[in-house]
Design a protein around this motif. Structure first.
Motif, mmCIF file in Angstrom:
data_model
loop_
_atom_site.group_PDB
_atom_site.id
_atom_site.type_symbol
_atom_site.label_atom_id
_atom_site.label_comp_id
_atom_site.label_asym_id
_atom_site.label_seq_id
_atom_site.Cartn_x
_atom_site.Cartn_y
_atom_site.Cartn_z
ATOM 1 N N GLY A 1 2.991 -11.058 4.611
ATOM 2 C CA GLY A 1 2.495 -11.651 3.376
ATOM 3 C C GLY A 1 1.195 -11.012 2.921
ATOM 4 O O GLY A 1 1.171 -10.100 2.090
ATOM 5 N N TYR B 1 8.073 -4.553 0.572
ATOM 6 C CA TYR B 1 7.719 -4.989 1.925
ATOM 7 C C TYR B 1 8.896 -5.663 2.606
ATOM 8 O O TYR B 1 9.149 -5.456 3.794
ATOM 9 C CB TYR B 1 6.527 -5.935 1.868
ATOM 10 N N ALA C 1 6.297 -7.172 -3.123
ATOM 11 C CA ALA C 1 7.150 -8.173 -2.469
ATOM 12 C C ALA C 1 8.487 -7.565 -2.044
ATOM 13 O O ALA C 1 8.916 -7.716 -0.883
ATOM 14 C CB ALA C 1 7.376 -9.352 -3.411
ATOM 15 N N CYS C 2 9.149 -6.878 -2.961
ATOM 16 C CA CYS C 2 10.471 -6.325 -2.656
ATOM 17 C C CYS C 2 10.370 -5.147 -1.696
ATOM 18 O O CYS C 2 11.187 -5.012 -0.772
ATOM 19 C CB CYS C 2 11.172 -5.903 -3.941
#
Length: 426
Positions: free
Chosen positions: A73, A249, A246-247
């Protein structure tokens, strides 16, 4: 639990506000001191029964999977933001020197700190296994790009010197995390990574993570450039950069490659083309957004460190070992830089004091804290966590406040510092 978290975050924000209002310390130093002061305030309040932070902290940390929260995150956002803030074109020009420092020096520093920590822990009565001592070395060796960049933005610094310091700091984070995961897998705390317990198995995992991360990050970065180039909509372009992180990772995790290195590559590619794909207004918005993300996430990390430290009762041995390891970390940093800097200074014309400068400018911050907090429960976790906190606090509060005079004395032979001004570091 809510009381503890609310007081800690509130106090961190308040002390950070005081810093910006009066002290005007670099924000990284301010955040570190704010986090330490906030944790101290909570402990005092606990003694007087005003709040019960220990109970709240214990409950929160038990319910939160911090390794997942950090590694899957916060970390991706921090590294992308750091890469986006660099001058990628200058990084490309200095790619050889940055690459050598990021890989070779991080490996050497990890080995030196790990071996020395193994001895120091035993001298102070802690039977820490060698693999855990090397894990400590992997946590402490990477320098923090957020701390370094914030420090360098405050003063006019030669472009090549600034890029060398910040670029090495950014890439050694990705390399250090890969080393951490490889050693963690060997020690049985690899967060789902499995590796053959041999040198060949460890090297195989290292090259899979690092090489795969570089390739995936390049693909994500060029896709982001193509998408943002085709539109002119501020909010959509900010959203696209968030989706890249986000995508990208999540895909790195699925493919078994290094997400941190992938995010560094993606951020650098976006930085390289940002003048072409963003209008001036959009660029200001995108860079401002990710700068805020940087600062907020670092406050959160120091807040969580404060929560975790409230559950530890450091012994005199832990404190003594921590003080010795401050010197160990500095000596290992200098030793790991010395050999490659002989070549770099000749090849790129850096001054004779550059090695000392890179040593003292090697601030530790959110990355070290996040990795330390992500360690699973074990008899050795607290022994590693306390010196990590002490070293981080020393580097940002002592080195961070004293490094700029050293920067001013370290000049390159053909690259004078820019004149002070609003655009000097842009």
């Amino acid at each position: 639990m809510l009381d503890a978290v609310a007081v800690l975050l509130g106090m961190s924000a308040f002390f950070t506000w005081i810093n910006e209002r009066t002290l005007r310390l670099p924000s990284t130093v301010g955040v570190a001191l704010a986090g330490a002061a906030s944790a101290t305030v909570l402990l005092v309040l606990d003694q007087f029964g005003v709040v019960a932070p220990r109970l709240g902290a214990s409950s929160l940390l038990e319910r939160l999977d911090f390794p997942e929260f950090f590694l899957s995150g916060i970390l991706s956002l921090l590294l992308f933001a750091g890469a986006l803030g660099l001058d990628a074109r200058q990084v490309v020009r200095q790619k050889a020197s940055i690459g050598v420092l990021a890989v070779f020096s991080t490996l050497v520093s990890t080995a030196l700190i790990g071996a020395a920590a193994y001895v120091v822990f035993r001298l102070f009565g802690f039977d820490v296994p060698l693999l855990y001592a090397l894990l400590f070395g992997a946590m402490i060796s990477p320098t923090d790009p957020v701390a370094v960049l914030d420090m360098l933005k405050r003063e006019p610094v030669p472009d090549r010197l600034r890029t060398l310091i910040a670029g090495e700091s950014l890439f050694n984070d990705g390399v250090g995390i890969v080393i951490f995961l490889v050693i963690g897998a060997l020690a049985g705390v690899g967060g789902g990574h499995h590796v053959d317990p041999s040198l060949l198995g460890a090297l195989g995992l290292f090259f899979q993570e690092a090489g795969g991360g570089l390739l995936l990050g390049s693909l994500v970065g060029f896709l982001g450039v193509a998408l943002t180039r085709s539109i002119e909509a501020h909010s959509t372009e900010v959203l696209l950069t968030i989706a890249m992180v986000a995508c990208g990772y999540a895909l790195a995790f699925r493919l078994g490659v290094s997400g941190p290195i992938a995010m560094v590559m993606a951020g650098l590619i976006m930085s390289y083309f940002k003048d072409e794909v963003f209008s001036p207004e959009t660029r200001e918005l995108v860079e401002g957004f990710w700068e805020v993300i940087d600062e907020v996430l670092n406050v959160i990390l120091f807040a969580f460190l404060g929560l975790d430290l409230m559950l530890i009762e450091p012994s005199a041995g832990m404190v003594g070992a921590s003080l010795v390891l401050i010197a160990v970390a500095l000596l290992a940093r200098f030793a790991s830089l010395w050999a490659p800097m002989i070549w770099i200074k000749r090849a790129e014309g850096f001054g004779t004091g550059t090695t000392r400068l890179l040593t003292w400018a090697g601030l530790r911050g959110g990355i070290a804290i996040g990795l330390a907090l992500g360690l699973p429960e074990s008899p050795y976790r607290d022994v590693l966590l306390v010196p990590t906190f002490v070293i981080v606090l020393f580097t940002v509060a002592v080195q961070g406040l004293t490094v700029m005079p050293l920067v001013h004395r370290t000049q390159t032979t053909d690259d004078p510092a820019p004149k002070p001004g609003p655009g000097a570091l842009s």
